[in-house]
Design a protein around this motif. Structure first.
Motif, PDB file in Angstrom:
ATOM      1  N   VAL A   8     -98.998   0.593 -82.469  1.00 46.59           N
ATOM      2  CA  VAL A   8     -99.548   0.081 -83.732  1.00 46.59           C
ATOM      3  C   VAL A   8    -100.672   1.001 -84.179  1.00 46.59           C
ATOM      4  CG1 VAL A   8    -100.611  -1.872 -84.917  1.00 46.59           C
ATOM      5  CG2 VAL A   8     -99.035  -2.283 -83.001  1.00 46.59           C
ATOM      6  N   ARG A   9    -100.598   1.440 -85.420  1.00 46.04           N
ATOM      7  CA  ARG A   9    -101.671   2.264 -85.991  1.00 46.04           C
ATOM      8  C   ARG A   9    -102.214   1.558 -87.235  1.00 46.04           C
ATOM      9  NH1 ARG A   9     -99.373   6.745 -86.082  1.00 46.04           N
ATOM     10  NH2 ARG A   9    -100.490   7.815 -84.409  1.00 46.04           N
ATOM     11  N   VAL A  10    -103.495   1.235 -87.212  1.00 40.73           N
ATOM     12  CA  VAL A  10    -104.159   0.580 -88.337  1.00 40.73           C
ATOM     13  C   VAL A  10    -105.010   1.622 -89.047  1.00 40.73           C
ATOM     14  CG1 VAL A  10    -105.782  -1.231 -89.016  1.00 40.73           C
ATOM     15  CG2 VAL A  10    -104.188  -1.630 -87.124  1.00 40.73           C
ATOM     16  N   GLU A  11    -104.783   1.795 -90.341  1.00 43.27           N
ATOM     17  CA  GLU A  11    -105.473   2.832 -91.100  1.00 43.27           C
ATOM     18  C   GLU A  11    -106.226   2.228 -92.285  1.00 43.27           C
ATOM     19  OE1 GLU A  11    -102.512   5.633 -92.294  1.00 43.27           O
ATOM     20  OE2 GLU A  11    -102.040   6.278 -90.242  1.00 43.27           O
ATOM     21  N   ASP A  12    -107.541   2.249 -92.194  1.00 42.52           N
ATOM     22  CA  ASP A  12    -108.428   1.817 -93.289  1.00 42.52           C
ATOM     23  C   ASP A  12    -108.009   0.450 -93.837  1.00 42.52           C
ATOM     24  OD1 ASP A  12    -110.641   2.131 -94.930  1.00 42.52           O
ATOM     25  OD2 ASP A  12    -109.487   3.069 -96.535  1.00 42.52           O
ATOM     26  N   SER A  39    -110.054   1.118 -88.759  1.00 42.20           N
ATOM     27  CA  SER A  39    -108.972   2.003 -88.309  1.00 42.20           C
ATOM     28  C   SER A  39    -109.001   2.094 -86.797  1.00 42.20           C
ATOM     29  CB  SER A  39    -109.128   3.406 -88.908  1.00 42.20           C
ATOM     30  OG  SER A  39    -109.098   3.374 -90.330  1.00 42.20           O
ATOM     31  N   PHE A  40    -107.845   1.928 -86.181  1.00 41.87           N
ATOM     32  CA  PHE A  40    -107.721   2.088 -84.736  1.00 41.87           C
ATOM     33  C   PHE A  40    -106.246   2.155 -84.368  1.00 41.87           C
ATOM     34  CE2 PHE A  40    -108.075  -2.449 -85.637  1.00 41.87           C
ATOM     35  CZ  PHE A  40    -106.992  -2.993 -84.962  1.00 41.87           C
ATOM     36  N   GLU A  41    -105.982   2.480 -83.108  1.00 38.24           N
ATOM     37  CA  GLU A  41    -104.617   2.546 -82.593  1.00 38.24           C
ATOM     38  C   GLU A  41    -104.482   1.644 -81.382  1.00 38.24           C
ATOM     39  OE1 GLU A  41    -104.253   6.669 -81.745  1.00 38.24           O
ATOM     40  OE2 GLU A  41    -103.679   7.237 -83.783  1.00 38.24           O
ATOM     41  N   ILE A  42    -103.304   1.090 -81.194  1.00 34.96           N
ATOM     42  CA  ILE A  42    -103.000   0.289 -80.008  1.00 34.96           C
ATOM     43  C   ILE A  42    -101.840   0.972 -79.303  1.00 34.96           C
ATOM     44  CG2 ILE A  42    -102.369  -1.981 -79.113  1.00 34.96           C
ATOM     45  CD1 ILE A  42    -103.386  -3.203 -81.698  1.00 34.96           C
ATOM     46  N   TYR A  43    -102.061   1.320 -78.036  1.00 33.37           N
ATOM     47  CA  TYR A  43    -101.056   2.045 -77.270  1.00 33.37           C
ATOM     48  C   TYR A  43    -100.065   1.079 -76.627  1.00 33.37           C
ATOM     49  CZ  TYR A  43    -104.532   5.750 -77.766  1.00 33.37           C
ATOM     50  OH  TYR A  43    -105.430   6.652 -78.280  1.00 33.37           O
ATOM     51  N   ARG A  44     -98.851   1.530 -76.488  1.00 31.06           N
ATOM     52  CA  ARG A  44     -97.809   0.701 -75.880  1.00 31.06           C
ATOM     53  C   ARG A  44     -98.206   0.304 -74.448  1.00 31.06           C
ATOM     54  NH1 ARG A  44     -92.606  -0.367 -77.035  1.00 31.06           N
ATOM     55  NH2 ARG A  44     -92.548   1.191 -78.720  1.00 31.06           N
ATOM     56  N   GLY A  45     -98.110  -0.977 -74.158  1.00 29.54           N
ATOM     57  CA  GLY A  45     -98.385  -1.478 -72.825  1.00 29.54           C
ATOM     58  C   GLY A  45     -99.833  -1.797 -72.525  1.00 29.54           C
ATOM     59  N   GLU A  46    -100.746  -1.521 -73.447  1.00 30.47           N
ATOM     60  CA  GLU A  46    -102.160  -1.783 -73.179  1.00 30.47           C
ATOM     61  C   GLU A  46    -102.589  -3.131 -73.758  1.00 30.47           C
ATOM     62  OE1 GLU A  46    -105.409   0.293 -74.898  1.00 30.47           O
ATOM     63  OE2 GLU A  46    -104.605   0.273 -76.941  1.00 30.47           O
ATOM     64  N   THR A  47    -103.816  -3.537 -73.397  1.00 30.44           N
ATOM     65  CA  THR A  47    -104.451  -4.691 -74.011  1.00 30.44           C
ATOM     66  C   THR A  47    -105.737  -4.218 -74.660  1.00 30.44           C
ATOM     67  OG1 THR A  47    -103.569  -6.208 -72.346  1.00 30.44           O
ATOM     68  CG2 THR A  47    -105.429  -6.981 -73.633  1.00 30.44           C
ATOM     69  N   LEU A  48    -105.794  -4.275 -75.974  1.00 27.99           N
ATOM     70  CA  LEU A  48    -106.999  -3.912 -76.713  1.00 27.99           C
ATOM     71  C   LEU A  48    -107.766  -5.179 -77.037  1.00 27.99           C
ATOM     72  CD1 LEU A  48    -108.771  -1.848 -78.258  1.00 27.99           C
ATOM     73  CD2 LEU A  48    -107.321  -2.274 -80.262  1.00 27.99           C
ATOM     74  N   GLY A  74    -105.121  -0.294 -97.363  1.00 29.45           N
ATOM     75  CA  GLY A  74    -104.881   0.265 -96.050  1.00 29.45           C
ATOM     76  C   GLY A  74    -103.425   0.167 -95.617  1.00 29.45           C
ATOM     77  N   ARG A  75    -103.169   0.621 -94.383  1.00 27.76           N
ATOM     78  CA  ARG A  75    -101.801   0.632 -93.865  1.00 27.76           C
ATOM     79  C   ARG A  75    -101.769   0.114 -92.430  1.00 27.76           C
ATOM     80  NH1 ARG A  75     -98.300   5.744 -94.486  1.00 27.76           N
ATOM     81  NH2 ARG A  75     -99.695   6.579 -92.887  1.00 27.76           N
ATOM     82  N   VAL A  76    -100.626  -0.464 -92.059  1.00 31.68           N
ATOM     83  CA  VAL A  76    -100.367  -0.871 -90.681  1.00 31.68           C
ATOM     84  C   VAL A  76     -99.012  -0.283 -90.295  1.00 31.68           C
ATOM     85  CG1 VAL A  76    -100.041  -2.770 -89.066  1.00 31.68           C
ATOM     86  CG2 VAL A  76    -101.665  -3.014 -90.956  1.00 31.68           C
ATOM     87  N   ILE A  77     -99.025   0.687 -89.397  1.00 36.15           N
ATOM     88  CA  ILE A  77     -97.804   1.362 -88.974  1.00 36.15           C
ATOM     89  C   ILE A  77     -97.348   0.745 -87.652  1.00 36.15           C
ATOM     90  CG2 ILE A  77     -96.693   3.567 -88.536  1.00 36.15           C
ATOM     91  CD1 ILE A  77     -97.947   3.326 -91.313  1.00 36.15           C
ATOM     92  N   PHE A  78     -96.165   0.159 -87.654  1.00 34.70           N
ATOM     93  CA  PHE A  78     -95.608  -0.461 -86.452  1.00 34.70           C
ATOM     94  C   PHE A  78     -94.181   0.024 -86.269  1.00 34.70           C
ATOM     95  CE2 PHE A  78     -93.205  -4.107 -84.587  1.00 34.70           C
ATOM     96  CZ  PHE A  78     -93.789  -4.083 -83.320  1.00 34.70           C
TER      97      PHE A  78
END
Length: 331
Positions: A8-12, A39-48, A74-78
């Motif tokens: 998951v990529r969250v942009e602005d 803005s932040f990123e969530i990596y596969r398999g992690e817990t943010l 903004g954008r949410v890329i999944f």
């Protein structure tokens, strides 16, 4: 070490709620800036972990990421798709891959539906399984979260808070999602039950390779379950970094204040600590301060904090902060 895959990529990301009147009923059009460009990123398999005071926009951010609230900007890329551009059937096709566990296990379950109906509803909407297949899946899910499968004909009011939250987890797992947002899933539960639910979430993550965004107030629990931590204040991110870096060497004065409020079980260590007390109240998200939103409560605030919005920048590898005065000696 291989580069981690971004799920998951969250942009602005921005979510503003329009308001027509102020708190005393006077007509004053404006906006509540609940989420204001994160803005932040969530990596596969992690817990943010996403932490912050009540009203800082954590839950709104989670719901906006899942498109339960449509963003203002903004954008949410999944999975390579921008969710903000999807509508109707396209968005519905992505929903099985991302689910949510809600905060209140008493309000998030329809009291008129049996547990079996609640858990099978996503299957009814998103799959073409027969009734017998759905019943088998419900029993499998109940057993998976530690409940007796024979309880599927009971109603939510017949269960305790911890059991209801397990039912909520079972419902979220029904469609085999990759990404789950846990919106303060333990805050409404007794302390004795909280650890059970957290252990369940950890076991399920290990078994199915799940990715979590864990929204919470409890900083001790966040340290236990999360791999990285993001700190939010008045709709903006103040700090983001690896768990131990944020807890042991926080960069932002707001993070230091939050951590100083966490009690230490050792009375000798507690007596030696210097609390980082905050003054004043959280400003209104309808009329935030100029420059740095945190400056009205910050002991380090200077003229530059009033004039300029601090950039959210990488201070150490993988460790970001939005403050004009980092890094500082000894931080």
């Amino acid at each position: 070490m291989t580069e981690q895959e971004v799920l998951v990529r969250v942009e602005d990301l921005i979510k503003h709620f329009p308001v027509a009147r102020d708190a005393v009923g006077r007509r004053r059009p404006g906006h509540i800036r609940a989420v204001d460009g994160i803005s932040f990123e969530i990596y596969r398999g992690e817990t943010l972990g996403l932490v912050g005071e009540s009203g800082c926009g954590k839950s709104t951010a989670g719901r906006t990421i899942l498109q339960l609230y449509r963003p203002t900007g903004g954008r949410v890329i999944f999975r390579g798709k921008d969710l903000t551009e999807l509508k109707g059937r396209e968005l519905r096709g992505v929903r099985p891959h991302m689910q949510m566990v809600f905060q209140d296990p008493y309000a998030s379950l329809n009291p008129r539906m049996t547990v079996g109906q609640l858990i099978s509803e996503p299957l009814l909407v998103h799959t073409r399984q027969s009734r017998a297949e759905r019943q088998r899946r419900v029993r499998e899910l109940l057993e998976l979260v530690g409940l007796d499968p024979d309880l599927d004909r009971r109603y939510p009011h017949e269960f305790s808070g911890g059991q209801r939250q397990r039912i909520g987890v079972a419902r979220a797992l029904a469609l085999n999602p990759e990404f789950i947002i846990c919106d303060e899933p333990i805050s409404a539960l007794d302390v004795s039950v909280q650890a059970q639910v957290v252990n369940l979430l950890e076991d399920l993550q290990e078994r199915f390779g799940l990715t979590y965004l864990f929204i919470a107030h409890d900083l001790s629990m966040v340290r236990h379950i999360c791999t990285r931590v993001a700190v939010m204040y008045l709709g903006k991110l103040m700090e983001l970094g690896p768990r131990e870096a944020v807890y042991n060497r926080p960069l932002h004065p707001y993070t230091r204040a939050l951590l100083s409020a966490v009690p230490v079980p050792d009375p000798d260590l507690e007596a030696e600590r210097e609390p980082a007390l905050l003054t004043g109240d959280v400003p209104s998200p309808a009329d935030p301060p100029s420059g740095c939103f945190f400056r009205t409560r910050c002991s380090l605030a200077a003229d530059i904090c009033r004039a300029e919005v601090p950039a959210f920048r990488e201070v150490r590898p993988g460790h970001y902060a939005a403050c004009h005065f980092v890094p500082m000696e000894g931080w």
